[in-house]
Motif scaffolding. Structure first.
Motif, short mmCIF file in Angstrom:
data_model
loop_
_atom_site.label_atom_id
_atom_site.label_comp_id
_atom_site.label_asym_id
_atom_site.label_seq_id
_atom_site.Cartn_x
_atom_site.Cartn_y
_atom_site.Cartn_z
N HIS A 174 0.82 -1.20 0.00
CA HIS A 174 0.00 0.00 0.00
C HIS A 174 0.86 1.26 0.00
O HIS A 174 2.07 1.23 0.24
N GLY A 205 -1.95 4.08 3.86
CA GLY A 205 -2.80 2.97 3.48
C GLY A 205 -2.68 1.79 4.42
O GLY A 205 -2.06 1.84 5.47
N HIS A 211 -6.85 -2.42 1.97
CA HIS A 211 -7.24 -1.68 0.77
C HIS A 211 -7.14 -2.54 -0.49
O HIS A 211 -7.78 -2.24 -1.50
N TRP A 212 -6.32 -3.59 -0.45
CA TRP A 212 -6.09 -4.42 -1.63
C TRP A 212 -7.09 -5.56 -1.76
O TRP A 212 -6.95 -6.40 -2.65
N PHE A 233 -11.66 5.20 1.03
CA PHE A 233 -10.27 4.86 1.29
C PHE A 233 -9.87 5.31 2.70
O PHE A 233 -9.30 4.55 3.48
N GLU A 293 -11.34 3.53 5.78
CA GLU A 293 -10.67 2.26 6.10
C GLU A 293 -9.51 2.43 7.07
O GLU A 293 -9.06 1.47 7.68
N LEU A 342 -5.88 7.42 -6.64
CA LEU A 342 -6.39 6.17 -6.07
C LEU A 342 -7.06 5.32 -7.14
O LEU A 342 -8.14 4.77 -6.95
N TRP A 352 -9.01 1.92 -6.84
CA TRP A 352 -10.28 1.98 -6.10
C TRP A 352 -11.30 2.86 -6.80
O TRP A 352 -12.50 2.66 -6.65
#
Length: 290
Positions: free
Chosen positions: A43, A47, A51-52, A187, A190, A267, A270
């Motif tokens: 990330h 991050g 997120h992945w 994003f 999270e 980003l 996403w």
């Protein structure tokens, strides 16, 4: 399915790695999954590995994707005094590859994670089979950029009362935005945790500035030129990596490939997940036959 695996990084820093697995259809279980080509997902600044999840979902059909919460981020240790230099981040990623048996690994990195990935690939080509660089510049950003980030952190209206407030501020009201970006709000939601007085980031903003200080003043072209594996450079049309610089990065890379995603910013995985997949998946099929 996601399972946590603890990794010991450089200097004994404890890191959280997350393996995203798609149960094998042949009944081979975890052992079969571990025989698939490894992918380490890195990330960017602020991050976290979670997120992945969307990318890992389609990767897991052919690969063994593992996301790493890098030091200072996510569930990994946040040592008060670091170190947070480039060497520490590269050493941590090497430790994850070796301890989890991922080599030869595909590295997929976003922003700071992409820089870590190409520095690792340049230093340890024996560990890396392919590389994906997502919206990270090779040129120096300079002191002015660092000042802008310091000022931006000062505008955050902490604590946020609700996660909805997080999504609204980062996706619509952040003064750095030129237009609404809902994916950006998600994003940042999270990377928030609830505290006694509201929602705050799981990272230290002071530490994030220290991390960023370690790369913004330097150019990274020489390391890029030493990456010998197939490498995909992906940018969003409205991202931080400009077209001319991205194409120069591809020229400098011995085996570089270029991809551009419209209607996407920094980003991009996403903001435009399907276009991101269409850019990355064929490259991996060609670079890492499974």
């Amino acid at each position: 399915m996601v399972r946590r695996i603890d990794v010991t990084g450089a200097g004994g820093v404890q890191l959280a790695a997350w393996e995203f697995t798609d149960p094998p259809k042949t009944g081979g279980g975890l052992e079969e999954t571990e025989q698939r080509p490894g992918v380490l997902l890195l990330h960017g600044l602020m991050g976290r590995a979670a997120h992945w999840a969307g990318t890992a979902r389609w990767l897991s059909a052919r690969h063994r994707p593992v996301g790493l919460d890098q030091r200072g981020h996510g569930r990994s240790e946040k040592p008060p005094e670091g170190p947070f230099d480039r060497a520490a981040y590269v050493d941590d990623a090497i430790a994850a590859i070796e301890q989890l048996g991922l080599a030869p690994v595909t590295l997929i990195g976003h922003a700071m994670g992409a820089l870590t990935a190409w520095q690792l690939a340049a230093r340890r080509p024996d560990l890396v089979s392919a590389l994906v660089i997502c919206d990270m510049r090779a040129s120096a950003l300079g002191a002015a950029s660092q000042r802008e980030w310091t000022e931006w952190f000062g505008t955050w209206p902490l604590p946020f009362t609700t996660l909805a407030d997080v999504r609204t501020w980062f996706g619509e009201e952040d003064p750095t935005l030129e237009r609404p970006r809902p994916a950006r709000g998600e994003f940042f939601a999270e990377v928030m945790a609830e505290s006694a007085d509201g929602w705050r980031p799981v990272f230290s903003r002071r530490q994030m500035l220290t991390v960023r200080e370690s790369w913004v003043h330097d150019a990274h072209w020489e390391e890029l030129a030493h990456v010998s594996c197939p490498t995909l450079v992906v940018r969003g049309l409205d991202g931080e990596l400009g077209r001319a610089e991205a194409q120069e990065m591809v020229r400098v890379l011995p085996r570089g490939v270029y991809a551009e995603i419209p209607d996407a910013g920094h980003l991009l995985p996403w903001e435009q997940p399907e276009a991101w997949r269409r850019a990355v998946e064929p490259f991996l099929h060609a670079a890492v036959p499974g």
